[in-house]
Design an enzyme around this catalytic site. Structure first.
Site, short mmCIF file in Angstrom:
data_model
loop_
_atom_site.label_atom_id
_atom_site.label_comp_id
_atom_site.label_asym_id
_atom_site.label_seq_id
_atom_site.Cartn_x
_atom_site.Cartn_y
_atom_site.Cartn_z
N GLU A 108 74.91 15.00 67.90
CA GLU A 108 75.23 15.39 66.53
C GLU A 108 76.40 14.54 66.00
O GLU A 108 77.42 15.07 65.55
CB GLU A 108 75.49 16.89 66.40
N GLU A 137 67.40 19.87 70.73
CA GLU A 137 67.93 21.23 70.49
C GLU A 137 67.00 21.93 69.52
O GLU A 137 66.76 21.41 68.41
CB GLU A 137 69.36 21.19 69.91
O1 AHR Z 1 73.51 25.01 70.56
C1 AHR Z 1 74.74 25.22 70.00
C2 AHR Z 1 75.27 24.00 69.27
O2 AHR Z 1 74.40 23.69 68.22
C3 AHR Z 1 75.31 22.72 70.05
O3 AHR Z 1 76.44 22.63 70.86
C4 AHR Z 1 75.34 21.69 68.98
O4 AHR Z 1 74.81 20.46 69.37
C5 AHR Z 1 74.55 22.35 67.85
O5 AHR Z 1 75.22 22.27 66.65
#
Ligand code: AHR
Length: 516
Positions: A200, A321
């Site tokens: 991110e 994610e």
């Molecule tokens: O999953 C929680 C958080 O969500 C992670 O650390 C991040 O990459 C995303 O914003």
């Protein structure tokens, strides 16, 4: 942990007494298996997991330490290891997430009493004593028999630090880093399959512009090439619909990496008021599933951009994610993101996994967040108790697709309507494994109506069928500590076959897996 027997062979003569529709054309819900166009392998890594130093994912989750009263092997909980092996975990991402861009790997190696304690600035400001570090993670992957996906620190780490980490883990040569590794008790290098160049980068990973990040990605990646052995590099990708990020990164980095990531979370509400994990009405069920189906569109949009710069389709889209994100459970630390997991989450998992399967030509990895005790987790722990969530059972059910050959499906179905909005009620994917068995995974998203699905298996001859189902009484049923499981896998027998066409009677809000 309970072990559920899934195999139920149904000889076709027993099925002949069922009522069936005479012609496929009369059916409302039809799934056609295009067996002739089956050629793409489904990467097993689509079924990947994510372990972050966040709340009780690592500490008091996977890792309890050797001196714990909780049964463990070298500090890892035995029950968690058994459960993850049973669902065939293929790949595990670590150490973050946002945590990764604050993580300095040298803090987490060497004798425990010499390791630096730091503050976990992203997640609750708690002390991180680094007792779970590189050795503990990579040894865990070896115990689980899964591949390792390391997420490197671009946001606050140096090029040298990242290159040395890769060298420490994977090099066989004589060098200061391999000497250090050996001093710390590991003679042979580990295998690291994937390495993420930041996470991110547009947000917690450094608040960068895509142009700036692209240059850093090329730079960090150059030295990973020298240091890392056989590592596949993943660029930090976009969130949601930010196709501009993908465009700029693909234009500037392109085939310098083997994958570009995408993050997409499903929230019933918004970031300020996300909504409860367990206390919800049909409106929130509908919204969550509608937003889940958007994953299909997002993947198509990002792939269209990637294809502009990568005509040979060499760079994979890694959805590293994904999952549901709710308000934390009442009374828990807001920085720990601990949430329960209901049948609704099982539906979200099943729909997403079907979507990933159906994009198997370009989606090469996906990692649900997070494996234990955080967002859409497989496992929840409290002291020595452990709960397997509805999402866990979906991953267990769908493991048959790992490494199998995708069979493209065409789905026609009735709509599930709520408050004048509609979504398709049936979602599906299918594959053929190395033994020639066909697996079909079907979801009935409608919480109010049973759906009979007609399956046309194309040129394949149906000889025997077995099935299993995941459903429950209420849309918000969940498995809780100290109570019998409400959401669990069961044998499924509502299958009828006539003239080589299947009729599958799916109860409302259910997930079915068939083996032909
Ligand atoms: O999953 C929680 C958080 O969500 C992670 O650390 C991040 O990459 C995303 O914003």
């Amino acid at each position: 942990m309970k072990i559920f027997k899934r195999i139920l062979f149904i000889p076709l003569f027993i099925l002949s007494g069922f009522q069936i529709l005479s012609a496929q054309s009369k059916a409302e819900n039809v799934v056609v298996l295009n067996t002739e166009s089956s050629k793409t392998l489904i990467s097993k890594d689509i079924y990947g997991q994510f372990a972050e130093h966040l709340g009780h994912c690592i500490y008091d989750g996977i890792w309890v330490g050797e001196n714990s009263a909780i049964p463990n092997t070298h500090g890892y909980r035995n029950d968690i290891i058994a459960a993850l092996k049973d669902m065939n975990i293929p790949v595990l991402r670590w150490p973050g997430g946002c945590f990764a861009d604050t993580y300095h790997w040298k803090d987490g190696i060497g004798p425990l009493d010499k390791r630096a304690s730091i503050v976990n600035v992203n997640w609750g400001g708690v002390t991180e004593d680094n007792s779970f570090g590189t050795h503990e993670f990579l040894n865990l992957c070896e115990i689980l028999g899964c591949d390792a996906y390391i997420s490197g620190n671009v946001g606050s780490g140096t090029v040298q630090e990242m290159a040395e980490w890769a060298e420490y883990m994977t090099s066989n040569s004589e060098s200061p880093m391999t000497k250090l590794r050996k001093q710390n008790g590991r003679e042979k290098p580990w295998k690291v399959k994937y390495f993420g160049i930041g996470n991110e980068a547009w947000g917690c990973g450094g608040n960068m512009t895509p142009e700036y990040y692209s240059n850093l990605c090329r730079q960090y990646g150059t030295y990973l090439n020298y240091a890392g052995h056989g590592i596949l590099k993943i660029a930090s990708g976009a969130s949601d619909n930010d196709v501009n990020w993908t465009d700029v990164v693909m234009k500037n980095v392109g085939t310098n990496v083997q994958g570009v990531s995408l993050h997409y979370y499903t929230l019933p509400g918004n970031w300020e008021k996300k909504g409860s994990a367990t206390d919800f009405t049909q409106g929130a069920w509908f919204t969550v599933l509608k937003k889940t189906l958007l994953m299909d569109t997002l993947i198509d949009r990002h792939l269209a951009v990637m294809d502009k710069y990568d005509k040979k389709k060499q760079v994979g889209l890694m959805v590293d994610e994904w999952g549901t994100w709710y308000d934390v459970e009442p009374g828990t630390n807001p920085g720990f993101l601990f949430q329960q997991n209901t049948l609704r989450d099982a539906m979200v998992a099943a729909v997403n996994l079907n979507i990933f399967n159906n994009h198997a030509d370009r989606v090469k990895m996906a990692n649900i967040a997070q494996v234990v005790n955080v967002l859409q987790s497989m496992i929840l722990t409290r002291g020595n108790q452990l709960v397997l969530t509805p999402t866990y059972y979906v991953f267990k059910m769908f493991k048959v697709h790992q490494g199998a050959t995708l069979i493209p499906v065409s789905v026609t179905c009735r709509n599930y309507e709520f408050n004048n909005e509609t979504i398709p009620s049936i979602n599906a994917s299918a594959s053929k494994d190395s033994k020639g068995k066909i697996h079909i995974t079907l979801v009935n998203l409608d919480p109010n109506a049973e759906n009979t699905v007609t399956i046309d298996p194309g040129s394949m001859k149906v000889s025997s069928i077995s099935g299993e189902i995941l459903t429950s009484e209420a849309i918000n049923s969940f498995n809780d500590f100290g109570t019998p499981e409400k959401v669990k896998l069961q044998k499924f027998t509502q299958i009828n076959v006539k003239d080589n066409v299947l009729q599958v009677k799916m109860p409302s809000k259910s997930i079915v897996e068939l083996e032909i």
